[in-house]
Design an enzyme around this catalytic site. Structure first.
Site, PDB file in Angstrom:
ATOM      1  N   ARG A 122     -38.378 -26.711  32.637  1.00 38.64           N
ATOM      2  CA  ARG A 122     -37.942 -25.415  33.005  1.00 38.64           C
ATOM      3  C   ARG A 122     -38.299 -24.209  32.820  1.00 38.64           C
ATOM      4  NH1 ARG A 122     -32.310 -27.219  30.657  1.00 38.64           N
ATOM      5  NH2 ARG A 122     -32.097 -28.169  32.949  1.00 38.64           N
ATOM      6  N   TYR A 123     -39.014 -24.565  31.244  1.00 37.91           N
ATOM      7  CA  TYR A 123     -39.853 -23.215  30.090  1.00 37.91           C
ATOM      8  C   TYR A 123     -41.043 -23.494  30.558  1.00 37.91           C
ATOM      9  CZ  TYR A 123     -35.153 -23.259  27.490  1.00 37.91           C
ATOM     10  OH  TYR A 123     -33.523 -23.647  27.708  1.00 37.91           O
ATOM     11  N   ARG A 176     -43.214 -25.742  28.027  1.00 40.20           N
ATOM     12  CA  ARG A 176     -43.151 -26.798  26.801  1.00 40.20           C
ATOM     13  C   ARG A 176     -41.279 -27.667  28.208  1.00 40.20           C
ATOM     14  NH1 ARG A 176     -40.148 -22.485  24.816  1.00 40.20           N
ATOM     15  NH2 ARG A 176     -37.719 -23.169  25.045  1.00 40.20           N
ATOM     16  N   CYS A 203     -28.966 -46.016  25.919  1.00 39.07           N
ATOM     17  CA  CYS A 203     -28.778 -45.837  25.309  1.00 39.07           C
ATOM     18  C   CYS A 203     -28.052 -46.880  24.172  1.00 39.07           C
ATOM     19  CB  CYS A 203     -27.724 -44.818  25.516  1.00 39.07           C
ATOM     20  SG  CYS A 203     -28.165 -43.497  26.586  1.00 39.07           S
ATOM     21  N   CYS A 263     -21.806 -42.158  24.902  1.00 40.42           N
ATOM     22  CA  CYS A 263     -21.286 -40.922  24.815  1.00 40.42           C
ATOM     23  C   CYS A 263     -21.005 -40.356  25.604  1.00 40.42           C
ATOM     24  CB  CYS A 263     -21.978 -39.892  24.046  1.00 40.42           C
ATOM     25  SG  CYS A 263     -23.565 -40.388  22.537  1.00 40.42           S
ATOM     26  N   CYS A 295     -21.567 -36.472  27.022  1.00 33.53           N
ATOM     27  CA  CYS A 295     -23.370 -36.543  27.481  1.00 33.53           C
ATOM     28  C   CYS A 295     -23.193 -35.954  28.387  1.00 33.53           C
ATOM     29  CB  CYS A 295     -23.716 -37.997  27.869  1.00 33.53           C
ATOM     30  SG  CYS A 295     -25.059 -38.415  27.985  1.00 33.53           S
ATOM     31  N   ARG A 326     -26.027 -36.487  30.270  1.00 30.49           N
ATOM     32  CA  ARG A 326     -26.452 -36.564  31.006  1.00 30.49           C
ATOM     33  C   ARG A 326     -25.879 -37.919  32.029  1.00 30.49           C
ATOM     34  NH1 ARG A 326     -31.717 -36.016  28.414  1.00 30.49           N
ATOM     35  NH2 ARG A 326     -32.405 -33.687  29.104  1.00 30.49           N
ATOM     36  N   ASP A 368     -22.196 -28.889  27.837  1.00 29.46           N
ATOM     37  CA  ASP A 368     -22.423 -28.137  29.088  1.00 29.46           C
ATOM     38  C   ASP A 368     -21.176 -28.203  30.116  1.00 29.46           C
ATOM     39  OD1 ASP A 368     -24.866 -26.967  28.028  1.00 29.46           O
ATOM     40  OD2 ASP A 368     -25.436 -29.382  28.222  1.00 29.46           O
ATOM     41  N   ASP A 372     -26.563 -23.982  27.402  1.00 31.15           N
ATOM     42  CA  ASP A 372     -26.920 -23.829  28.059  1.00 31.15           C
ATOM     43  C   ASP A 372     -26.769 -23.105  29.787  1.00 31.15           C
ATOM     44  OD1 ASP A 372     -29.597 -24.761  28.464  1.00 31.15           O
ATOM     45  OD2 ASP A 372     -29.295 -26.465  27.160  1.00 31.15           O
ATOM     46  N   LYS A 391     -31.695 -21.806  27.134  1.00 30.83           N
ATOM     47  CA  LYS A 391     -30.428 -21.588  26.865  1.00 30.83           C
ATOM     48  C   LYS A 391     -30.522 -20.337  26.020  1.00 30.83           C
ATOM     49  CE  LYS A 391     -31.186 -26.109  23.954  1.00 30.83           C
ATOM     50  NZ  LYS A 391     -32.895 -26.483  25.419  1.00 30.83           N
TER      51      LYS A 391
HETATM   52  S1  SF4 Z   1     -25.222 -38.174  23.839  1.00 29.12           S
HETATM   53 FE1  SF4 Z   1     -26.006 -39.179  26.149  1.00 29.12          FE
HETATM   54  S2  SF4 Z   1     -28.087 -39.794  26.232  1.00 29.12           S
HETATM   55 FE2  SF4 Z   1     -27.387 -39.077  23.748  1.00 29.12          FE
HETATM   56  S3  SF4 Z   1     -27.112 -41.782  23.249  1.00 29.12           S
HETATM   57 FE3  SF4 Z   1     -25.280 -40.118  23.555  1.00 29.12          FE
HETATM   58  S4  SF4 Z   1     -25.057 -41.130  25.815  1.00 29.12           S
HETATM   59 FE4  SF4 Z   1     -26.951 -41.556  25.131  1.00 29.12          FE
END
Ligand code: SF4
Length: 342
Positions: free
Chosen positions: A90-91, A94, A103, A107, A110, A112, A273, A310, A317
């Protein structure tokens, strides 16, 4: 790639928490976004379950089923900015290398979530994709930094992670490697001496942790960070501002002070997000800026992260600050407006 199975002491089913009597909607949310948490992390949950910051970060919520046209599976258009599989560019300077979608905890906020929803295949980057990503990075000499992310890169065996880092450090234009991980927070035993020894060999390697609440600062998680810092690995932390969990100046002050005390610099504070299934965690920008305004007189710059959103469509960002300027007069730390001669 070999998987790290040494400490996979996870609860994979909310059935184990059957006594909580989950609603039909919560069960449906857990069907779409499977529940997963380490026993260690679950051990941090207190008695008031439904208001508990750890419980709320890993247990399903009926509001994850809410859909709106503004909420997207891939809100930052990461998939569109992948020149090769697993590599986000994207940038200019980086890239992000996604090395796994596994994982230690799923979470609920998350970004993703799409990568582990509906029981998607859990997989690590293949040798072919790693090779293609490195070839791309080599061919773009303006790229100076690689963020190794996922999923959680520390789900990989130490030897597999080493192989990835070795492939990256060989690329002449790369100065810095960052590893983004929640392991110090959710499974601190993963930060073992073998891993720390391996990581400490690389100059220019940083670890980015992801603490969201002071209850996550335990003797175990602090020790995990201490081991990394003591081995010469600089640490930064990213926090996500989560409605009903840490959207409070007092809580954030305690968290940021606790991090600096163990030599982990609070780096970013992110607004959630607009990803599908995350809407109930979003605070809104104005309340977030109000929290920052309260924090400013209380915290040194060392303790204060950059607050950022973001942008969708891969816009990148944007750092945000409360407005301290009112027509040539500026808001002082005691709330008084003071003129400034320019
Ligand atoms: S934020 Fe998303 S990618 Fe990071 S540990 Fe939690 S579930 Fe996994």
């Amino acid at each position: 790639m070999k998987k790290n199975t040494e400490k996979t002491n996870y609860l994979r089913s909310i059935a184990k928490f059957a006594r909580l009597r989950f609603s039909i909607e919560e069960r449906k949310a857990a069907e779409i976004y499977p529940f997963l948490a380490s026993n260690y992390y679950l051990g941090l949950i207190g008695k008031d379950l439904k208001n508990d910051p750890v419980y709320r970060q890993c247990f399903p919520d009926a509001r994850e089923l809410l859909r709106k046209k503004e909420l997207l599976e891939d809100p930052l258009a990461e998939e569109k900015q992948m020149p090769t599989p697993c590599l986000i560019h994207r940038y200019t300077d980086r890239v992000v290398l996604l090395v796994t979608n596994r994982c230690a905890v799923h979470c609920r906020f998350c970004l993703r979530k799409r990568n582990w929803k509906d029981g998607n295949d859990l997989k690590d980057i293949s040798d072919k994709y790693l090779h293609e990503a490195c070839k791309y990075i080599k061919g773009h000499d303006k790229i100076r930094e690689v963020l190794i992310s996922g999923g959680d890169p520390l789900m990989l065996e130490t030897a597999s992670l080493k192989k990835i880092i070795d492939s990256i450090v060989k690329i002449k234009n790369i100065d810095v490697i960052r590893i983004g991980t929640r392991m110090p927070v959710v499974l601190p035993s993963r930060i073992d001496s073998k891993l720390v020894r391996m990581l400490s060999k690389y100059q220019g390697l940083w670890v980015m942790s992801h603490f969201n609440h002071p209850v996550e600062l335990t003797p175990e998680s602090e020790e995990a960070c201490r081991k990394l810092v003591k081995a010469g690995i600089p640490m930064l932390n990213q926090t996500v501002l989560l409605k009903g969990i840490n959207d409070n100046a007092k809580i954030l002050e305690e968290l940021f002070r606790g991090l600096v005390k163990i030599r982990v610099k609070p780096h970013y504070l992110f607004h959630v997000d607009p990803a599908e299934g995350n809407i109930h965690f979003r605070t809104g920008i104005a309340p977030a800026l109000e929290i920052l305004r309260k924090l400013r007189p209380r915290l040194s710059s060392l303790c204060t992260p950059v607050f950022a959103i973001d942008l969708p469509e891969g816009g990148g960002k944007v750092p945000l600050l409360p407005d301290y300027c009112r027509g040539g007069r500026f808001l002082g730390i005691n709330g008084r407006e003071i003129p400034y001669f320019i």
